[in-house]
Design a protein around this motif. Sequence first.
Motif, PDB file in Angstrom:
ATOM      1  N   ILE A   1       0.843  -1.184   0.000  1.00 47.66           N
ATOM      2  CA  ILE A   1       0.000   0.000   0.000  1.00 47.66           C
ATOM      3  C   ILE A   1       0.884   1.242   0.000  1.00 47.66           C
ATOM      4  CG2 ILE A   1      -1.712   1.261   1.380  1.00 47.66           C
ATOM      5  CD1 ILE A   1      -2.721  -1.305   0.088  1.00 47.66           C
TER       6      ILE A   1
ATOM      7  N   ARG B   1       3.799   1.408  -1.279  1.00 48.35           N
ATOM      8  CA  ARG B   1       4.362   1.579  -2.621  1.00 48.35           C
ATOM      9  C   ARG B   1       3.398   2.315  -3.531  1.00 48.35           C
ATOM     10  NH1 ARG B   1       5.979  -3.395  -3.638  1.00 48.35           N
ATOM     11  NH2 ARG B   1       5.176  -3.469  -5.759  1.00 48.35           N
ATOM     12  N   LEU B   2       2.131   1.899  -3.451  1.00 47.00           N
ATOM     13  CA  LEU B   2       1.122   2.570  -4.270  1.00 47.00           C
ATOM     14  C   LEU B   2       1.051   4.055  -3.914  1.00 47.00           C
ATOM     15  CD1 LEU B   2      -1.985   0.228  -4.426  1.00 47.00           C
ATOM     16  CD2 LEU B   2      -0.707   1.190  -6.333  1.00 47.00           C
TER      17      LEU B   2
ATOM     18  N   GLN C   1       3.928   5.937  -5.243  1.00 43.13           N
ATOM     19  CA  GLN C   1       3.827   6.178  -6.682  1.00 43.13           C
ATOM     20  C   GLN C   1       2.792   7.259  -6.985  1.00 43.13           C
ATOM     21  OE1 GLN C   1       4.004   2.192  -7.156  1.00 43.13           O
ATOM     22  NE2 GLN C   1       5.627   2.175  -8.684  1.00 43.13           N
ATOM     23  N   ASN C   2       1.733   7.296  -6.186  1.00 37.33           N
ATOM     24  CA  ASN C   2       0.739   8.343  -6.389  1.00 37.33           C
ATOM     25  C   ASN C   2       1.329   9.720  -6.122  1.00 37.33           C
ATOM     26  OD1 ASN C   2      -1.364   6.755  -7.231  1.00 37.33           O
ATOM     27  ND2 ASN C   2      -2.181   6.446  -5.169  1.00 37.33           N
TER      28      ASN C   2
ATOM     29  N   ARG D   1       3.455  10.708  -8.982  1.00 36.08           N
ATOM     30  CA  ARG D   1       2.811  10.680 -10.297  1.00 36.08           C
ATOM     31  C   ARG D   1       2.726  12.078 -10.903  1.00 36.08           C
ATOM     32  NH1 ARG D   1      -3.257   8.395 -11.021  1.00 36.08           N
ATOM     33  NH2 ARG D   1      -2.405   6.771  -9.740  1.00 36.08           N
TER      34      ARG D   1
ATOM     35  N   GLU E   1      -9.746   4.238 -11.133  1.00 36.30           N
ATOM     36  CA  GLU E   1      -8.605   3.469 -10.638  1.00 36.30           C
ATOM     37  C   GLU E   1      -8.915   2.876  -9.260  1.00 36.30           C
ATOM     38  OE1 GLU E   1      -5.062   5.762 -10.891  1.00 36.30           O
ATOM     39  OE2 GLU E   1      -4.189   4.730  -9.165  1.00 36.30           O
TER      40      GLU E   1
END
Lengths: 254, 852
Positions: free
Chosen positions: B480, B482-483, B486-487, B490, B755
């Motif tokens: 989580i 990591r997500l 990345q967000n 982004r 998403e």
Amino acid sequence: MVRARADGLRASEPVPAARIADGVKIYGRGEAAVLALDHVSAAFAQGALTAVMGPSGSGKSTLLHCLAGLDRLTAGQVLIGETDLGSLDDKSMTLLRRERIGFVFQAYNLVPTLTAQENIVLPLTLAGRKPDAAWVGRLVASLRLEERLGHRPSELSGGQQQRVAVARALVTRPDLVFADEPTGNLDSRSATDLLAQIRRAVDAFDQTVVMVTHDPRAASYADRVLFLGDGRVVEDLDAPSPDEILEALRRLER
Amino acid sequence: MLRVALKGLLAQRVRYLLTAFAVLLGVAFMAGTFVLTDTINHTFDDLYTTIYANTAAVVRARQAFNPGISYQTQRPPIPAALVAAVRRVQGVREVSVGIEGYAQLVGANGKAIGNPASGPPTLGEAWPLAADMSPYRLLAGGRPPQGPGEVAIDQHSASVGNLKVGSRVLVLTKQPPRRYRVTGIVTWGSAASPLGASVTLFDHKTAAEVVGQPGKVNEIDVAAAPGVSEPELASRLRRALDDPSLEVVTGTMVAAEGQDAVHQAMGVFDTFLLVFAVIALFVGSFLVFNTFSIIVAQRQRELALLRAIGASRRQLVASLLVEALVIGVAASIAGIAAGIGLAAALKALLGAIGVSLPATGIVVGERTLLVALCVGTAVTLAAAVLPARRAAAAPPIAALQAVDLEPEDDAAHRGAIGGALVGAGALALGIGLFASTGNRVALVGIGGAVLFVGVAVLAPLVARPVSAALGAPIAQRSPIGRLARQNAMRNPRRTAHTASALMVGIALVSVMAVFATSIRASVNSILDAAMQADYVISPASASSMATGFSPHLEAAVARLPDVAAATGIRAGTVKIAGRTMAVLAADPTKVGDLFDVGVVAGRIGSLGANDLAVSEQVADSRHLVLGSAVPVVFPATGRKVFTVRAIYRDRQVAGDYVLPLAAARSNFVEQLDYQVYVKLRPGVSAAAGRQAIERVLASYPTATLMDQAQYKAQQAAQIDQALGLVNALLSLAIAIAVIGIANTLALSVHERIREIGLLRAVGMTKRQVRATIRYESMLIALFGALLGLAVGLALGVALVTAMRTSGVTRLEIPVAPILEVVIVALLAGVIASLSPARRAARLNVLEAIATE
């Protein structure tokens, strides 16, 4: 050959991967209420590719959503294996989707910030589990994705994106995979390729797949096609040819 | 086109709501400040006019200069015998006499009522002879004080000290402490006390003895006979008295002086609060900029469509600016309304903490409406200009493209602009801090703002790697994380701009932390090196050089057999080389043993009545050497020339000029010590010494006995208190930044509905959805904190370096506050994520994944 199967069960067969019994789904209330599923019963045998067809508004997407644990029936029962979805709360339902169901949507199947590899193992990642490298390797090889694993979705073609989605749907070895118009956004060559891949998965991995589609050609890959009209199962064909499918659709539109 | 703009606004109203709220907060703070000061000013304007309504003229001593707002009596008294001369002047209907000085009431519980060191003054006055010229109104059940054992007191002190008519009350004056009977409770006009001051009224003779001087009065108030105008009476009095040491002013002028004093005090207060309102609006402008950028990016296709069907670029910009205008105006109006409420609440709060204000309505001046409306709207518009221009620059073809495009920046271009802004800001700051000319405060303010904008421009360049690094620990621990990482990576521009809003608040908090810690360290090191006294007796919370103790305290302590030396320090306002300042005065023969100020030339011990000592810094800058003449102007006694006999190094404690006690005696009006330094005899234990001194102090409740460690702690506490106040006000800026993070996240969630739906479908739990948003929020906040700390620490070091000559000799980087800032930022991130995370988790999966 046309057979009516009212309860969707045959006593001699093993437990189906999924079934819906007397499923009713009503959207809205009072005057505005819409009956999307009208006492639908059906069973989905293990290791089979079942296509669900029907005109817009026939309830086929609703059926898929209720079977997949994305939506709840107003009345009736959905069972995934032996699990009654009606008894699950949101968290258990989520975990069930994560562990036992795979999804392939028409579009927007992938998380744009993750690479193809990361998208494939996403359900495992969410569960905090380590992917089985051999299995992932086999999937990737079978879907011809080896070269694309490090790419982001925006760097993949439409067909490649859908193949990644298929790999993701299979990665947990789910009880069943739901595909909602998986070829809807693809050109015909990519669509043919994707359908062949899904068919192969069903045959090679004994995977149960339920696929909603508009496309008679797509449905012709199925072992069985259910036809919905006005929220009811109106026809149920075993391994129909494209012509038989067109014929059935024509009957439906009358 | 106007209709298009308004429709766009309506369609996005939820997203704009938080933006408007940020502007609203800043405007509310500004409007609230205006309303509060206007209300207080207006109240006291009325009050002074009423109080002096019947006073036509006032006779008093002339002042060499006006020392400004001061709680000390600065005018020397005049002979009481003048009263007879005044009475004889034609047109004089009645005469009253004013005697005023220091008097400290002690409540029934033994605690001092009011503390002139940290609040309004504690005054002793003579009961006015003429009731219609008296500002005091006796409440029912009381009578004026008569004889040496009676006093009347103000209503506020009575309620604080739980005193009633008939109570016995201890009163401290320059005489030894004495008990009195309360015979009456008074109000000051319609207020419970004059500006929150505590007042003790004695009968005439007693007042002359305990707060004034026998045979002297402070002023003579005159009422005019019918038909005689104020100026006419004043000029008759001038002619009759004919004394250059006296001045005769009209009642209207005296009222105006009082009003001016209030206006001046409120002006300082006003400016102080407005600084924070401006900071809040500045942070708010970051938020407006960011929200507009995101919203126009999300509406890119719609805007491109408008371009494709023939809208000109200019029309598009205009339409977006109309949206900004509507938001700005609406937020400003709401902000003014909120500000009026805030002012009313603050007024109630002031009343609750003892600054009693007469009950009057809230004053909303034209300035409040005009300035708040214009500033709020202008800030919103200005912040929207760039995003609007960028959006309008999108090619019409974008309407036809499926992908949402938020063009990548030209890094070199961004770097050049950001670098130039940072450079210009730093230059202005540097000049403001280190140069001695020009408007330094304005330079520092503008330089700081430009610097912040520059850093915000540069921040997107580092947002990606910094988010990656900051997110590494959580990315390793959980998928989580990591997500979330990345967000955050982004859209670096969005992340950076959102973080920048937080940067401003955090940077200012860090500057203050570095500054305060360094001052504390400097004070400690000076006290360590210089203080040779064992004890300091000081007002309970000395923060100013206001009134202190009767000199009897010093004498009583000095008489103790355990005490080797005790010396009082006095303070007064003087004018030297054109500057009004507070200076200290001490007995030169004693002070050397108790405090070592680091004499570099001459000897303090040899200071005569007409000599003084100066700091090394002043000696250098004014080219003073031993023997130089320094003219000093006293408010009461005018210009006196002193000779430099000593030069010392440590100005942190002693200030720039030190006068001999004799000079204070002959030139200061109030003869009170503001601190007393005590050294014990050798061999006397600290405990025994303390016990002996405490016994003397028992009758001086405002006096606190402190050893060196306690004194240092007290100084530190004062610094911390000031820091706490500033931090509390800066928390507004941080709160607005939190709104900014929440807003960005809400917009991002909106953008990522599909998403999130997908993630939910393939098995992300609601808790995981919330965690993803929370981590992303914390990452943004942490990035903001890091930027803020970097800028703040750099500015703090610059500030301390610039203040070296003013006595901040130590530079200390505070560790605990830095950690606190990081924790606050993480908390801010969590708070900001609450609502967007909840909304994301609640998303209907089906709607989110539904195909178009």
